[in-house]
Design an enzyme around this catalytic site. Structure first.
Site, short mmCIF file in Angstrom:
data_model
loop_
_atom_site.label_atom_id
_atom_site.label_comp_id
_atom_site.label_asym_id
_atom_site.label_seq_id
_atom_site.Cartn_x
_atom_site.Cartn_y
_atom_site.Cartn_z
N GLN A 1 53.62 20.48 35.77
CA GLN A 1 53.57 19.87 37.11
C GLN A 1 53.77 20.90 38.22
O GLN A 1 53.43 20.65 39.36
CB GLN A 1 54.61 18.76 37.25
CG GLN A 1 54.37 17.57 36.35
CD GLN A 1 53.16 16.72 36.76
OE1 GLN A 1 52.67 16.80 37.88
NE2 GLN A 1 52.67 15.91 35.83
N ALA B 1 45.39 21.67 31.61
CA ALA B 1 44.26 21.76 32.55
C ALA B 1 44.08 20.50 33.38
O ALA B 1 43.77 20.57 34.56
CB ALA B 1 42.97 22.06 31.76
N HIS B 2 44.27 19.33 32.75
CA HIS B 2 43.86 18.10 33.45
C HIS B 2 44.82 17.68 34.56
O HIS B 2 44.56 16.74 35.29
CB HIS B 2 43.63 16.96 32.46
CG HIS B 2 44.86 16.31 31.90
ND1 HIS B 2 45.35 15.14 32.41
CD2 HIS B 2 45.67 16.65 30.88
CE1 HIS B 2 46.42 14.78 31.71
NE2 HIS B 2 46.63 15.70 30.78
N CYS C 1 53.49 7.45 29.70
CA CYS C 1 53.63 7.20 28.27
C CYS C 1 54.59 6.04 28.01
O CYS C 1 54.45 5.33 27.03
CB CYS C 1 54.15 8.44 27.57
SG CYS C 1 53.33 9.94 28.13
N THR D 1 38.25 26.07 16.01
CA THR D 1 37.22 26.69 16.85
C THR D 1 37.56 26.52 18.32
O THR D 1 37.87 25.42 18.77
CB THR D 1 35.84 26.07 16.54
OG1 THR D 1 35.59 26.25 15.15
CG2 THR D 1 34.74 26.71 17.36
C1 LIG Z 1 51.23 15.56 31.55
C2 LIG Z 1 52.40 16.34 31.13
C3 LIG Z 1 52.51 16.85 29.83
C4 LIG Z 1 51.49 16.56 28.77
O1 LIG Z 1 50.28 17.21 29.03
P1 LIG Z 1 49.00 16.88 28.16
O2 LIG Z 1 48.09 18.03 28.41
O3 LIG Z 1 48.47 15.58 28.68
O4 LIG Z 1 49.42 16.78 26.75
C5 LIG Z 1 53.63 17.59 29.52
N1 LIG Z 1 54.58 17.83 30.41
C6 LIG Z 1 54.51 17.38 31.67
C7 LIG Z 1 55.59 17.70 32.63
C8 LIG Z 1 53.42 16.61 32.07
O5 LIG Z 1 53.37 16.14 33.31
#
Ligand SMILES: *Cc1c(COP(=O)(O)O)cnc(C)c1O
Length: 385
Positions: A178, A197-198, A321, A234
């Site tokens: 974050q 990345a997302h 989650c 891969t």
């Molecule tokens: C979203 C998040 C994750 C998990 O990331 P993913 O790539 O979706 O597995 C882990 N830690 C924090 C603080 C997040 O906000």
């Protein structure tokens, strides 16, 4: 729709999609293949690794690409746990407000013979440094504390934690998912660091673990020996190229975007706190520029989210989650909130596509939405009685 859930995920930027497309289409080679098509993919992958390393001020061989931050965090904790076991070390320290992918990994390690200390946090979500210092013993193999919290936006004293760990000779891992692209992320004194990345306008399904060369870990995935033997499978060349493009753009725009989003955040906070029996969760200043998290007594966070959805606003209670389970947030409970208060939480997280006009709409709707829900709630009418 007004999207105010940028801590859950973000829309992939056009520049990122553009950077990725060739590697899905014409440059589809396997980076391990010897002919030109494969070597072209290899070159793009290694160039991405070098860029990522440079941005994090580490060496290219200290970047391990993987499928997500969940995997990066699992690799950091379990990978080091099983290596440390050989040296007779079995003690892990994490904070109580880590993301579930750290906390549930810690619990799994506990079930498998390791010892875990869960550090308390104060009312703002800051870890207790004195408690950390006391908790470290000769069996401690890792301290893992997040850079900034995904629910309440609190920025942890990472520099101080790194200093304590360095003095005690214990590796320090931080989940910087974050923080990256929103505040300066400094890797000095940090042994391992996870990114996704997302969360920064890149694609889903790509993450990385920065791991110092001197830290030995075991892989979780065994196979062809990709990623220095630490993450077989891969390589997702298109995803990695897109991820690194997203990192570059995030850093470039950070000074301007952080200021712009903080302005919108502060307006949101100012107006939301005018709603009766509301509170701001997290620290008023030492928080991410895009995060606002509130508790509204006598209403359920999930009902607020559903109500805002009716008004075209996408928001969250906090942790994506845990929300389907209707359990109060472990983060808010760790701050010392009563379960009744922790249930009424609302997280609004801004992003680069948000505009002040949207915030002006939200601050008009929010008091109305809360009032409507309270009107319909038996708890509101019998409160105090
Ligand atoms: C979203 C998040 C994750 C998990 O990331 P993913 O790539 O979706 O597995 C882990 N830690 C924090 C603080 C997040 O906000």
């Amino acid at each position: 729709m007004i999207y105010l859930d940028n801590a859950a995920t973000t829309r992939v930027r056009e520049e990122v999609i553009e950077a990725m497309l060739p590697f899905l289409d014409k440059k589809y080679g396997n980076a391990s293949s010897l002919y030109d098509l494969g070597q072209e993919a290899r070159a793009a992958l290694e160039q991405a690794r070098e860029k990522a390393a440079k941005m994090l001020k580490v060496e290219p061989n200290e970047i391990i690409f993987c499928s997500c931050a969940t995997e990066a965090n699992n690799l950091a904790l379990k990978g080091l746990a099983f290596e440390a076991k050989k040296q007779g070390k079995n003690h892990l320290i994490v904070s109580k407000i880590e993301h579930h992918c750290v906390l549930h990994t810690a619990e799994w390690l506990e079930e498998n013979g390791f010892k875990v200390t869960y550090l308390n946090v104060d009312e703002y979500g800051f870890v207790d440094l004195a408690e950390l210092e006391k908790a470290i013993d000769e069996k401690t193999f890792l301290v893992s504390v997040m850079y900034a919290n995904n629910e309440i936006g609190t920025i942890e004293p990472v520099k101080e934690i790194a200093k304590i760990c360095e003095e005690k000779g214990v590796p320090f891992h931080t989940d910087a998912v974050q923080a990256f692209g929103k505040i300066p992320v400094k890797t000095k004194g940090i042994s391992m660091l996870s990114l996704s990345a997302h969360k920064i306008y890149g694609p889903k399904g790509v993450g990385l673990l920065m791991k110092r060369e001197g830290i030995k870990i075991q892989p979780l995935l065994h196979g062809g020996g990709h990623e220095f033997g630490l993450r077989s499978g891969t390589e997702n060349v298109a995803g990695i190229v897109g991820f690194v493009k997203a990192m570059e753009l995030a850093l470039k725009e950070m000074p301007r975007e952080s200021k712009r989003q903080a302005k919108m955040r502060d307006k949101l906070i100012k107006h939301a706190l005018q709603i009766p029996e509301s509170r701001l969760n997290g620290h008023p200043k030492k928080r991410l520029p895009n995060n606002a998290n509130f508790s509204f007594r006598w209403v359920e966070g999930e009902s607020i989210v559903m109500k805002l959805n009716e008004y075209g606003i996408a928001a969250s209670t906090g942790s994506a989650c845990s929300s389907p389970k209707l359990e109060p947030s472990h983060v808010l409970l760790a701050l010392g909130l009563a379960p009744s208060e922790a249930h009424g939480s609302l997280r609004l997280t801004l992003g680069r596509y948000n505009k002040m006009s949207e915030i002006n709409y939200v601050i008009k709707i929010l008091p109305k939405a809360i009032a409507e829900l309270r009107e319909a709630s038996p708890f509101w009418h019998t409160r105090g009685g």
